[in-house]
Write an enzyme that holds these catalytic residues in place. Structure first.
Site, PDB file in Angstrom:
ATOM      1  N   TRP A  20     -25.944 -57.545  74.545  1.00  0.00           N
ATOM      2  CA  TRP A  20     -26.922 -56.812  73.738  1.00  0.00           C
ATOM      3  C   TRP A  20     -27.125 -55.365  74.200  1.00  0.00           C
ATOM      4  O   TRP A  20     -27.823 -54.602  73.530  1.00  0.00           O
ATOM      5  CB  TRP A  20     -28.269 -57.551  73.736  1.00  0.00           C
ATOM      6  CG  TRP A  20     -28.285 -58.802  72.904  1.00  0.00           C
ATOM      7  CD1 TRP A  20     -27.315 -59.211  72.024  1.00  0.00           C
ATOM      8  CD2 TRP A  20     -29.315 -59.793  72.847  1.00  0.00           C
ATOM      9  NE1 TRP A  20     -27.674 -60.393  71.433  1.00  0.00           N
ATOM     10  CE2 TRP A  20     -28.906 -60.776  71.921  1.00  0.00           C
ATOM     11  CE3 TRP A  20     -30.539 -59.954  73.493  1.00  0.00           C
ATOM     12  CZ2 TRP A  20     -29.678 -61.900  71.621  1.00  0.00           C
ATOM     13  CZ3 TRP A  20     -31.322 -61.076  73.207  1.00  0.00           C
ATOM     14  CH2 TRP A  20     -30.895 -62.037  72.275  1.00  0.00           C
ATOM     15  N   LYS A  21     -26.578 -55.035  75.365  1.00  0.00           N
ATOM     16  CA  LYS A  21     -26.726 -53.672  75.918  1.00  0.00           C
ATOM     17  C   LYS A  21     -28.207 -53.255  75.859  1.00  0.00           C
ATOM     18  O   LYS A  21     -29.071 -54.062  76.186  1.00  0.00           O
ATOM     19  CB  LYS A  21     -25.818 -52.702  75.159  1.00  0.00           C
ATOM     20  CG  LYS A  21     -24.360 -53.163  75.146  1.00  0.00           C
ATOM     21  CD  LYS A  21     -23.421 -52.165  74.542  1.00  0.00           C
ATOM     22  CE  LYS A  21     -22.019 -52.703  74.532  1.00  0.00           C
ATOM     23  NZ  LYS A  21     -21.046 -51.821  73.900  1.00  0.00           N
ATOM     24  N   HIS A  51     -18.785 -52.396  83.427  1.00  0.00           N
ATOM     25  CA  HIS A  51     -18.598 -52.172  81.982  1.00  0.00           C
ATOM     26  C   HIS A  51     -18.229 -50.708  81.762  1.00  0.00           C
ATOM     27  O   HIS A  51     -18.706 -49.822  82.475  1.00  0.00           O
ATOM     28  CB  HIS A  51     -19.892 -52.535  81.240  1.00  0.00           C
ATOM     29  CG  HIS A  51     -19.720 -52.522  79.759  1.00  0.00           C
ATOM     30  ND1 HIS A  51     -19.767 -51.366  79.024  1.00  0.00           N
ATOM     31  CD2 HIS A  51     -19.481 -53.525  78.876  1.00  0.00           C
ATOM     32  CE1 HIS A  51     -19.564 -51.659  77.742  1.00  0.00           C
ATOM     33  NE2 HIS A  51     -19.382 -52.965  77.625  1.00  0.00           N
ATOM     34  N   GLU A 109     -11.360 -54.657  78.358  1.00  0.00           N
ATOM     35  CA  GLU A 109     -12.092 -54.034  77.254  1.00  0.00           C
ATOM     36  C   GLU A 109     -11.574 -52.616  77.046  1.00  0.00           C
ATOM     37  O   GLU A 109     -12.064 -51.670  77.687  1.00  0.00           O
ATOM     38  CB  GLU A 109     -13.589 -53.974  77.574  1.00  0.00           C
ATOM     39  CG  GLU A 109     -14.243 -55.328  77.642  1.00  0.00           C
ATOM     40  CD  GLU A 109     -15.699 -55.227  77.213  1.00  0.00           C
ATOM     41  OE1 GLU A 109     -16.048 -55.796  76.187  1.00  0.00           O
ATOM     42  OE2 GLU A 109     -16.467 -54.533  77.902  1.00  0.00           O
ATOM     43  N   SER A 125     -14.868 -54.892  69.787  1.00  0.00           N
ATOM     44  CA  SER A 125     -15.084 -55.170  68.358  1.00  0.00           C
ATOM     45  C   SER A 125     -14.717 -56.602  67.961  1.00  0.00           C
ATOM     46  O   SER A 125     -14.234 -56.838  66.848  1.00  0.00           O
ATOM     47  CB  SER A 125     -14.306 -54.177  67.489  1.00  0.00           C
ATOM     48  OG  SER A 125     -14.687 -52.853  67.765  1.00  0.00           O
ATOM     49  N   GLY A 140     -20.049 -57.378  71.614  1.00  0.00           N
ATOM     50  CA  GLY A 140     -21.119 -56.384  71.639  1.00  0.00           C
ATOM     51  C   GLY A 140     -21.824 -56.305  70.299  1.00  0.00           C
ATOM     52  O   GLY A 140     -22.740 -57.077  69.993  1.00  0.00           O
ATOM     53  N   GLY A 141     -21.397 -55.361  69.463  1.00  0.00           N
ATOM     54  CA  GLY A 141     -22.052 -55.104  68.172  1.00  0.00           C
ATOM     55  C   GLY A 141     -22.282 -56.353  67.346  1.00  0.00           C
ATOM     56  O   GLY A 141     -23.353 -56.515  66.736  1.00  0.00           O
TER      57      GLY A 141
HETATM   58  P1  PGA Z   1     -18.206 -54.260  70.887  1.00  0.00           P
HETATM   59  O1  PGA Z   1     -18.662 -54.092  72.407  1.00  0.00           O
HETATM   60  O2  PGA Z   1     -17.978 -55.715  70.641  1.00  0.00           O
HETATM   61  O3  PGA Z   1     -19.354 -53.699  70.104  1.00  0.00           O
HETATM   62  O4  PGA Z   1     -16.967 -53.464  70.705  1.00  0.00           O
HETATM   63  C1  PGA Z   1     -18.047 -54.795  73.427  1.00  0.00           C
HETATM   64  C2  PGA Z   1     -18.547 -54.309  74.752  1.00  0.00           C
HETATM   65  O5  PGA Z   1     -18.918 -53.126  74.868  1.00  0.00           O
HETATM   66  O6  PGA Z   1     -18.571 -55.090  75.718  1.00  0.00           O
END
Ligand code: PGA
Length: 271
Positions: free
Chosen positions: A11-12, A98, A170, A220, A241-242
């Site tokens: 969720w950052k 990260h 990543e 993504s 992430g998103g």
């Molecule tokens: P994302 O992010 O799925 O939105 O690309 C992944 C991450 O930053 O770990």
């Protein structure tokens, strides 16, 4: 060879405390982690860690830390979260290195390696992120970068167990917030890169070690491509992430990952 498979929603800093609690409740209504043939987790902001955990742990989800301070001493490091703080709250998994920490908070390979060691010393399971940028790709330096990042935490850790940590590949150029116009890598491209990463790990350790360590993918991952990525034999889970910000899209992504994993010829593996 049995490898841990792990899918984590990251969720950052995208959800406030109230939004995190609401999202956690919604996820708990939608599903239970036991519905998946892998471990599932959520990495909320530190501010919402405990409240999120109190909701999702009853539904089998791990609550993953987004970051950790690079040594165990408490004291003069304002704003940091230490290993004892995480241990006290039952944390098991910690994301380390990260790309946003590396790029925006100047975390060097050395700092990331110290955080990695801090986790291992505290019996926390680091998910250590590595990744190349668009600039690395354009300059044909991706493998130099990846090798440097891997060497920084693997070299010198002679007693390391492949069961006690995971690597997450990543590529920064595929992460939703950083992506320009570059197309996302196909499942087979990710498979080829992750197989090569595994060979790199084998060179630095040994073949058995490299076959046992989990290598997750992140960039993504969503409900449309999760199946294709998890279909690949060298993709041992995902950082999402998103697509994890909304409970329905997170659960749909987990469902897609499950579909891919169940289609793999070598399945079942242990989780
Ligand atoms: P994302 O992010 O799925 O939105 O690309 C992944 C991450 O930053 O770990």
């Amino acid at each position: 060879m049995q490898r841990k498979i792990l899918c984590v929603g990251v969720w950052k800093d995208q959800l406030t405390f109230n939004q995190s609690v609401a999202a956690a409740r919604h996820i708990a209504e939608l599903t239970n982690a036991s519905a998946y043939p892998f471990e599932c987790g959520i990495a909320p902001s530190p501010f919402a860690y405990v409240a999120t955990r109190d909701i999702i742990s009853q539904h089998g989800f791990e609550t993953v830390a987004q970051n950790i301070m690079w040594h165990e001493d408490s004291g003069s490091y304002i704003g940091e979260t230490t290993a004892p703080m995480l241990k006290e709250q039952g944390c098991k998994y910690v994301i380390v290195g990260h790309s946003e920490r590396r790029l925006m908070f100047a975390e060097t390979d050395e700092i990331v390696a110290r955080k990695f060691k801090t986790c291992l010393d505290a019996d926390l399971f680091p998910i250590i992120c590595i990744g190349d940028t668009s600039e690395d790709r354009a300059a044909n330096l991706s493998w130099d970068k990846l090798e440097r990042q891997i060497s920084a935490f693997l070299d010198g850790t002679h007693k390391l167990s492949p069961h006690k940590f995971a690597i997450a590949y990543e590529p920064v150029w595929a992460i939703s917030t950083w992506r320009n116009k570059e197309p996302l890598p196909s499942g087979s491209t990710v498979e080829a890169i992750q197989a090569q990463l595994r060979s790199l790990v084998a060179q630095k350790t040994n073949a058995d070690f490299a076959q046992t360590v989990s290598i997750l993918y992140g960039g993504s991952v969503n409900s449309e491509n999760g199946r294709e990525y998890l279909l690949q034999p060298n993709v041992d889970g995902a950082l999402i992430g998103g697509a994890s910000k909304s409970p329905t899209s997170y659960v749909a992504t987990l469902d897609a990952c499950k579909e891919g994993l169940l289609c793999r010829s070598e399945f079942p593996r242990s989780s």
